[in-house]
Design an enzyme around this catalytic site. Structure first.
Site, short mmCIF file in Angstrom:
data_model
loop_
_atom_site.label_atom_id
_atom_site.label_comp_id
_atom_site.label_asym_id
_atom_site.label_seq_id
_atom_site.Cartn_x
_atom_site.Cartn_y
_atom_site.Cartn_z
N GLY A 109 6.38 14.93 -0.42
CA GLY A 109 5.78 14.25 -1.55
C GLY A 109 4.52 14.97 -2.01
O GLY A 109 3.87 15.68 -1.21
N ALA A 110 4.20 14.81 -3.27
CA ALA A 110 3.00 15.47 -3.82
C ALA A 110 2.35 14.58 -4.87
O ALA A 110 1.68 15.07 -5.77
CB ALA A 110 3.37 16.83 -4.41
N THR A 115 -5.58 -0.52 -4.60
CA THR A 115 -4.30 0.02 -4.15
C THR A 115 -3.41 0.29 -5.36
O THR A 115 -3.87 0.26 -6.51
CB THR A 115 -3.67 -0.91 -3.08
OG1 THR A 115 -2.51 -0.26 -2.56
CG2 THR A 115 -3.31 -2.27 -3.64
N SER A 174 -0.78 -8.42 -0.12
CA SER A 174 -1.75 -7.53 0.53
C SER A 174 -2.28 -8.12 1.84
O SER A 174 -2.60 -9.31 1.92
CB SER A 174 -2.93 -7.27 -0.41
OG SER A 174 -3.95 -6.58 0.28
N LEU A 175 -2.41 -7.24 2.84
CA LEU A 175 -2.99 -7.66 4.13
C LEU A 175 -4.50 -7.50 4.15
O LEU A 175 -5.17 -7.91 5.10
CB LEU A 175 -2.39 -6.82 5.26
CG LEU A 175 -0.88 -6.97 5.47
CD1 LEU A 175 -0.41 -5.99 6.54
CD2 LEU A 175 -0.55 -8.40 5.89
N LYS A 190 -5.30 3.65 -8.04
CA LYS A 190 -6.26 4.50 -7.32
C LYS A 190 -6.83 5.61 -8.21
O LYS A 190 -8.01 5.95 -8.10
CB LYS A 190 -5.62 5.09 -6.07
CG LYS A 190 -5.35 4.04 -4.99
CD LYS A 190 -4.81 4.71 -3.74
CE LYS A 190 -4.46 3.67 -2.68
NZ LYS A 190 -4.00 4.30 -1.42
N TYR A 230 4.53 0.82 5.49
CA TYR A 230 4.88 0.04 6.67
C TYR A 230 5.84 -1.06 6.25
O TYR A 230 6.13 -1.22 5.06
CB TYR A 230 3.61 -0.54 7.34
CG TYR A 230 2.80 -1.43 6.44
CD1 TYR A 230 1.81 -0.89 5.64
CD2 TYR A 230 3.07 -2.80 6.35
CE1 TYR A 230 1.10 -1.70 4.77
CE2 TYR A 230 2.35 -3.60 5.50
CZ TYR A 230 1.37 -3.05 4.71
OH TYR A 230 0.66 -3.84 3.85
N ALA A 280 -0.30 9.48 -3.02
CA ALA A 280 -0.44 9.27 -1.58
C ALA A 280 -0.59 10.60 -0.85
O ALA A 280 -1.41 10.73 0.07
CB ALA A 280 0.77 8.50 -1.05
N ASP A 317 -8.20 7.13 2.77
CA ASP A 317 -6.80 7.23 3.22
C ASP A 317 -6.58 8.34 4.24
O ASP A 317 -5.94 8.14 5.27
CB ASP A 317 -5.87 7.44 2.02
CG ASP A 317 -5.64 6.16 1.23
OD1 ASP A 317 -5.82 5.07 1.80
OD2 ASP A 317 -5.29 6.26 0.05
N ASN A 372 -9.71 4.52 -3.08
CA ASN A 372 -9.24 3.21 -2.60
C ASN A 372 -10.41 2.29 -2.29
O ASN A 372 -10.20 1.16 -1.85
CB ASN A 372 -8.32 3.36 -1.39
CG ASN A 372 -9.03 3.92 -0.18
OD1 ASN A 372 -10.09 4.52 -0.31
ND2 ASN A 372 -8.45 3.74 0.99
P1 ATR Z 1 2.23 7.42 -4.74
O1 ATR Z 1 0.88 7.04 -5.25
O2 ATR Z 1 2.91 6.38 -3.91
O3 ATR Z 1 2.21 8.76 -4.09
P2 ATR Z 1 3.34 8.70 -7.05
O4 ATR Z 1 2.03 9.36 -7.34
O5 ATR Z 1 4.17 8.16 -8.17
O6 ATR Z 1 3.16 7.50 -6.05
O7 ATR Z 1 4.21 9.77 -6.22
C1 ATR Z 1 5.47 9.46 -5.74
C2 ATR Z 1 5.95 10.62 -4.88
O8 ATR Z 1 7.20 10.25 -4.25
C3 ATR Z 1 6.25 11.89 -5.67
O9 ATR Z 1 5.97 13.00 -4.84
C4 ATR Z 1 7.74 11.74 -5.95
O10 ATR Z 1 8.40 12.95 -6.21
P3 ATR Z 1 8.46 13.55 -7.72
O11 ATR Z 1 7.10 14.13 -7.98
O12 ATR Z 1 9.53 14.54 -7.68
O13 ATR Z 1 8.77 12.36 -8.60
C5 ATR Z 1 8.21 11.17 -4.63
N1 ATR Z 1 9.50 10.47 -4.71
C6 ATR Z 1 9.74 9.27 -5.27
N2 ATR Z 1 11.04 8.91 -5.11
C7 ATR Z 1 11.63 9.93 -4.43
C8 ATR Z 1 12.96 10.17 -3.96
N3 ATR Z 1 13.95 9.30 -4.14
N4 ATR Z 1 13.20 11.34 -3.32
C9 ATR Z 1 12.22 12.24 -3.12
N5 ATR Z 1 10.93 12.07 -3.53
C10 ATR Z 1 10.65 10.93 -4.19
#
Ligand code: ATR
Length: 276
Positions: free
Chosen positions: A129-130, A63, A16-17, A67, A220, A133, A104, A88
């Site tokens: 993504g959903a 982190t 961690s930074l 979270k 990053y 993050a 964030d 966070n």
């Molecule tokens: P974070 O806290 O980093 O967001 P998370 O809550 O586990 O971690 O969410 C990971 C996200 O990355 C999800 O949206 C996941 O998609 P799914 O809901 O379909 O699992 C997405 N993700 C992870 N690996 C992926 C991949 N190879 N291709 C596309 N989406 C990916």
């Protein structure tokens, strides 16, 4: 006199930074503080947090993967934390209870609009993504004035749940990942998937990159390399990683705890040298 004890909780956390960033901020004000990393596996997280604050801790950053748990254990929460369902930042209140906050989304938007001087108003935005993050930044993008927010996730149910939670169907809606090639071009593409962290590449069509497009990866270092290389090849006008966001989110926590706003630019510049 010491300004108190602080820590960042994660698992893993050794790289961690945050300790470095908080100490650099503290030097700007001549403050002395203790800031350490605490590695806690998920099952041990809540007990470790309670111990840290019982021992006099004043504030903690949180982190991955904690979270959501941080938000759940706090006694009160900011609107940003409630909207994201995650925190966070944890802060000890005067009566010993814990307050949760999430910096964030604001940190990302400030990095884009202030550091990189890109006004997001009127942008068509694509959020990839959903998960946690994506929840952390979605509302801030709406607040920054994007014209539309299209949420695309590998599993469509999670994207629908996020769009439903935002509750502005005219602006925030979902599409299927398979349909990306036909969605047209976007002005802003935010990679909020964990694919890079997991060492996987995303399959993305070049056609989604508009001619003024800003592509932003929330991570990053090595985790952001593939997405940013794809963005540059696709002709994106800007391709940014989340290093600036990390420094901005830390600045918000620092101000919350110490009542003073640090200058993020020199800290960002120093880290940028390290991360290319
Ligand atoms: P974070 O806290 O980093 O967001 P998370 O809550 O586990 O971690 O969410 C990971 C996200 O990355 C999800 O949206 C996941 O998609 P799914 O809901 O379909 O699992 C997405 N993700 C992870 N690996 C992926 C991949 N190879 N291709 C596309 N989406 C990916």
């Amino acid at each position: 006199m010491s300004a108190g004890q602080f820590a960042v909780f994660g698992h893993p956390i050794s790289h961690s930074l945050s300790p470095h960033i908080h100490q650099a901020f503290a030097r700007q004000f001549g403050l002395e503080l203790e800031y350490r990393t605490i590695d806690a596996a998920p099952a041990a997280f809540e007990a470790a947090v309670r111990q840290f604050f019982a021992d006099g801790g004043r504030g903690a950053n949180v982190t991955l993967p904690h979270k959501g748990a941080a938000f759940a254990l706090a006694h009160e929460s900011s609107e940003a934390a409630r909207r994201a369902g995650s925190a966070n930042v944890l802060t000890a209140l005067a009566d010993g209870r814990l307050a949760a906050h999430n910096t964030d989304g604001d940190g990302m938007v400030r990095d884009i609009t202030e550091r990189h001087s890109v006004d997001l108003r009127g942008h068509t935005a694509l959020l990839l993504g959903a998960g946690g993050a994506a929840h952390g930044v979605a509302w801030a993008l709406m607040d920054a004035g994007v014209e539309t927010l299209t949420i695309v996730n590998r599993s469509p149910e999670a994207a629908d749940a996020l769009a439903d939670a935002i509750g502005e169907p005219a602006r925030a809606h979902t599409r299927y990942w398979e349909d990306l090639p036909g969605l047209g071009a976007f002005d802003l593409i935010v990679n909020a998937t964990s694919a890079g962290v997991l060492g996987k590449s995303l399959e993305l069509p070049f056609a989604i990159v508009g001619n003024r497009a800003l592509c932003y990866d929330l991570s990053y270092g090595k985790a952001a390399t593939d997405f940013l290389a794809w963005a540059r090849t696709a002709g994106a006008r800007y391709a940014f990683d989340g290093l600036g966001m990390l420094v901005e989110t830390a600045a918000d926590a620092f101000e919350l705890w110490h009542g003073q706003r640090p200058d993020t630019d020199p800290v960002y510049a120093e880290l940028r040298q390290q991360y290319g």
